[in-house]
Design a protein around this motif. Structure first.
Motif, mmCIF file in Angstrom:
data_model
loop_
_atom_site.group_PDB
_atom_site.id
_atom_site.type_symbol
_atom_site.label_atom_id
_atom_site.label_comp_id
_atom_site.label_asym_id
_atom_site.label_seq_id
_atom_site.Cartn_x
_atom_site.Cartn_y
_atom_site.Cartn_z
ATOM 1 N N GLY A 10 0.786 -1.223 0.000
ATOM 2 C CA GLY A 10 0.000 0.000 0.000
ATOM 3 C C GLY A 10 0.821 1.277 0.000
ATOM 4 N N LEU A 11 0.095 2.376 -0.005
ATOM 5 C CA LEU A 11 0.691 3.707 0.000
ATOM 6 C C LEU A 11 0.896 4.192 1.422
ATOM 7 N N LEU A 53 -2.299 -1.326 -8.977
ATOM 8 C CA LEU A 53 -3.513 -0.973 -8.231
ATOM 9 C C LEU A 53 -3.866 -2.070 -7.227
ATOM 10 N N ASP A 54 -3.810 -3.325 -7.675
ATOM 11 C CA ASP A 54 -4.151 -4.456 -6.805
ATOM 12 C C ASP A 54 -3.225 -4.556 -5.595
ATOM 13 N N GLY A 56 -1.787 -2.038 -4.231
ATOM 14 C CA GLY A 56 -1.917 -0.834 -3.424
ATOM 15 C C GLY A 56 -0.752 0.130 -3.563
ATOM 16 N N TYR A 57 0.102 -0.064 -4.574
ATOM 17 C CA TYR A 57 1.260 0.816 -4.771
ATOM 18 C C TYR A 57 0.876 2.132 -5.429
ATOM 19 N N ARG A 59 -2.811 4.616 -6.667
ATOM 20 C CA ARG A 59 -4.262 4.742 -6.547
ATOM 21 C C ARG A 59 -4.773 5.515 -7.749
ATOM 22 N N GLU A 60 -6.056 5.365 -8.014
ATOM 23 C CA GLU A 60 -6.666 6.033 -9.152
ATOM 24 C C GLU A 60 -6.595 7.544 -8.959
ATOM 25 N N SER A 61 -6.230 8.228 -10.009
ATOM 26 C CA SER A 61 -6.142 9.680 -9.967
ATOM 27 C C SER A 61 -7.436 10.283 -10.498
#
Length: 85
Positions: A10-11, A53-54, A56-57, A59-61
């Motif tokens: 993730g972020l 995306l899967d 979590g690195y 995210r949608e902008s």
């Protein structure tokens, strides 16, 4: 130097400050493909983006702009995605 054995998932957490670019109201956006891709490359780009995306690195902008990417072949025959930003 200290390196982690495994990349964290993730972020990082939100910090209370989100940066944004203020746009001029009514201005047209120069949003067009920067690089041409064939269907095979477009499919590979979509696969790599979905994997990021899967995990979590990324995210949608919600930005009206796009970030151009190209694929570069690696020695093992796979593709490396290079982001131009």
């Amino acid at each position: 130097m200290f390196f982690l054995e495994e990349t964290p998932a993730g972020l990082p957490p939100l910090r209370g400050i989100e940066h944004q670019i203020d746009l001029i109201h009514g201005a047209t956006l120069p949003n067009h493909p920067a690089y041409r891709t064939n269907p095979e490359e477009a499919k590979e780009i979509q696969r790599q983006v979905q994997a990021l995306l899967d995990k979590g690195y990324v995210r949608e902008s919600f930005s009206p702009y796009a970030v151009p990417v190209i694929l570069v072949p690696k020695k093992d025959g796979s593709w490396r995605m290079c982001v131009d930003c």
